[in-house]
Design an enzyme around this catalytic site. Structure first.
Site, mmCIF file in Angstrom:
data_model
loop_
_atom_site.group_PDB
_atom_site.id
_atom_site.type_symbol
_atom_site.label_atom_id
_atom_site.label_comp_id
_atom_site.label_asym_id
_atom_site.label_seq_id
_atom_site.Cartn_x
_atom_site.Cartn_y
_atom_site.Cartn_z
ATOM 1 N N ASP A 1 -0.485 -4.832 10.230
ATOM 2 C CA ASP A 1 0.324 -4.416 11.373
ATOM 3 C C ASP A 1 -0.132 -5.185 12.766
ATOM 4 O OD1 ASP A 1 1.430 -2.372 10.205
ATOM 5 O OD2 ASP A 1 0.090 -0.857 10.714
ATOM 6 N N ARG B 1 0.717 -1.054 -0.058
ATOM 7 C CA ARG B 1 -0.027 -0.130 -0.054
ATOM 8 C C ARG B 1 0.661 1.196 0.131
ATOM 9 N NH1 ARG B 1 -5.265 1.206 2.655
ATOM 10 N NH2 ARG B 1 -5.083 3.350 3.698
ATOM 11 N N THR C 1 -0.866 7.632 -1.749
ATOM 12 C CA THR C 1 -1.975 7.559 -2.633
ATOM 13 C C THR C 1 -3.114 6.478 -2.306
ATOM 14 O OG1 THR C 1 -1.051 5.519 -3.837
ATOM 15 C CG2 THR C 1 -0.533 7.951 -4.510
ATOM 16 N N ASP D 1 -5.317 -2.223 10.496
ATOM 17 C CA ASP D 1 -4.428 -2.925 9.343
ATOM 18 C C ASP D 1 -4.100 -3.988 9.841
ATOM 19 O OD1 ASP D 1 -1.812 -3.390 8.416
ATOM 20 O OD2 ASP D 1 -1.693 -1.195 7.347
HETATM 21 N N1 URA Z 1 -5.860 -3.110 4.707
HETATM 22 C C1 URA Z 1 -6.011 -3.368 5.954
HETATM 23 O O1 URA Z 1 -5.432 -4.039 6.674
HETATM 24 N N2 URA Z 1 -7.219 -2.861 6.585
HETATM 25 C C2 URA Z 1 -7.988 -2.258 5.989
HETATM 26 O O2 URA Z 1 -9.245 -1.875 6.740
HETATM 27 C C3 URA Z 1 -8.024 -2.010 4.531
HETATM 28 C C4 URA Z 1 -7.043 -2.506 3.993
#
Ligand code: URA
Length: 207
Positions: free
Chosen positions: A202, A103, A107, A199
Site C-alpha cells: 500500500d 494476502r 485468514t 502495509d
Molecule cells: N506485509 C506488510 O506489508 N506489512 C507487514 O507488517 C506484514 C506483512
C-alpha cells in the site's frame, strides 16, 4: 539461526527510519525502498562465484573476473516490485521470475495466484525479494515452489522481518539464507510486523 543475516549499516538504519515514519509520502517511500534494496543486494551477493576473463584495456591485456553465477531475481508480487528496479540495475544480466502471492485478509494467509519463471530457472541462483518477512508463510511457499521447479540455490532478501517468521522459516529451510535489515519485535494479531512500517504494498503503490 545461522541462515539469518542481519545487514547492519548506518546508511540503512537512517533510511529505515524514513520508511517506518507514517508521515513519509509514497514517492519518498518508493525512493528509499529502492535505495535500501541497492545497499542490501551488495551484501547478499558477496559470495557469488566468479570466472576469470581476459580483457583488453586501452593500455594492456589483463585478467579480470565476471560473474559465473546465473541469477534469477524473484519478486513476490506486489510489494517487491518496489525493490526490483534497483536489484535488476545492479545485476542487469539476471532473469526475473515473478511469484504472485496475495494476502487473504480474512485468514491473514498468503495465497498463491501466479508465477512466471524463465525456462532455465533450475540452472539459476534465485534471489527472492519481498520487503516484509512476517509470518514466513509466503517465504516458505515461495521456496517450496522454486524447489519443486528444481531451483537449488535460493537466497531471500527482506527489508524488515519478524522473529516468529524467521524462526518458522529457518526450521524448514535452514539452508536458505535470509538477508534482512531489521528484525523487529513481533507480529500483531493481524500478522503485521510491530513496529514495522505498515502495509509495504500500500505504501509503495499509494493504495
Ligand atoms: N506485509 C506488510 O506489508 N506489512 C507487514 O507488517 C506484514 C506483512
Amino acid at each position: 539461526m545461522q541462515n539469518i543475516k542481519l545487514i547492519s549499516h548506518p546508511l540503512i538504519e537512517h533510511k529505515l527510519a524514513i520508511l517506518r515514519d507514517v508521515k513519509t509520502e509514497p514517492f519518498q517511500f518508493r525512493m528509499v525502498v529502492d535505495e535500501i534494496s541497492h545497499l542490501m543486494i551488495f551484501e547478499a551477493t558477496r559470495d557469488l562465484s566468479l570466472r576469470e576473463v581476459e580483457v583488453q584495456t586501452p593500455v594492456a591485456k589483463t585478467k579480470a573476473k565476471k560473474l559465473a553465477t546465473k541469477i534469477m531475481i524473484c519478486p513476490i508480487l506486489r510489494a517487491a516490485l518496489g525493490m526490483l528496479d534497483s536489484v535488476f540495475t545492479i545485476i542487469p544480466d539476471a532473469s526475473v521470475g515473478f511469484l504472485g502471492f496475495q494476502r487473504n485478509e480474512a485468514t491473514a494467509q498468503a495465497e498463491f495466484f501466479y508465477a512466471k519463471l524463465p525456462p532455465d530457472a533450475s540452472a539459476r541462483t534465485a534471489i527472492i525479494i519481498d520487503p516484509m518477512f512476517a509470518t514466513g508463510g509466503t517465504a516458505i511457499d515461495a521456496v517450496k515452489f522454486l524447489r519443486e521447479k528444481g531451483v537449488k540455490n535460493i537466497k531471500f532478501i527482506s527489508i524488515i522481518a519478524a522473529p516468529e517468521g524467521l524462526k518458522r522459516f529457518s526450521e524448514i529451510y535452514p539452508d536458505v539464507e535470509v538477508y534482512t535489515a531489521a528484525i523487529d519485535e513481533k507480529l500483531n494479531e493481524k500478522n503485521y510486523i510491530v513496529p514495522g512500517l505498515g502495509d509495504a504494498g500500500d505504501r509503495v503503490f499509494n493504495t
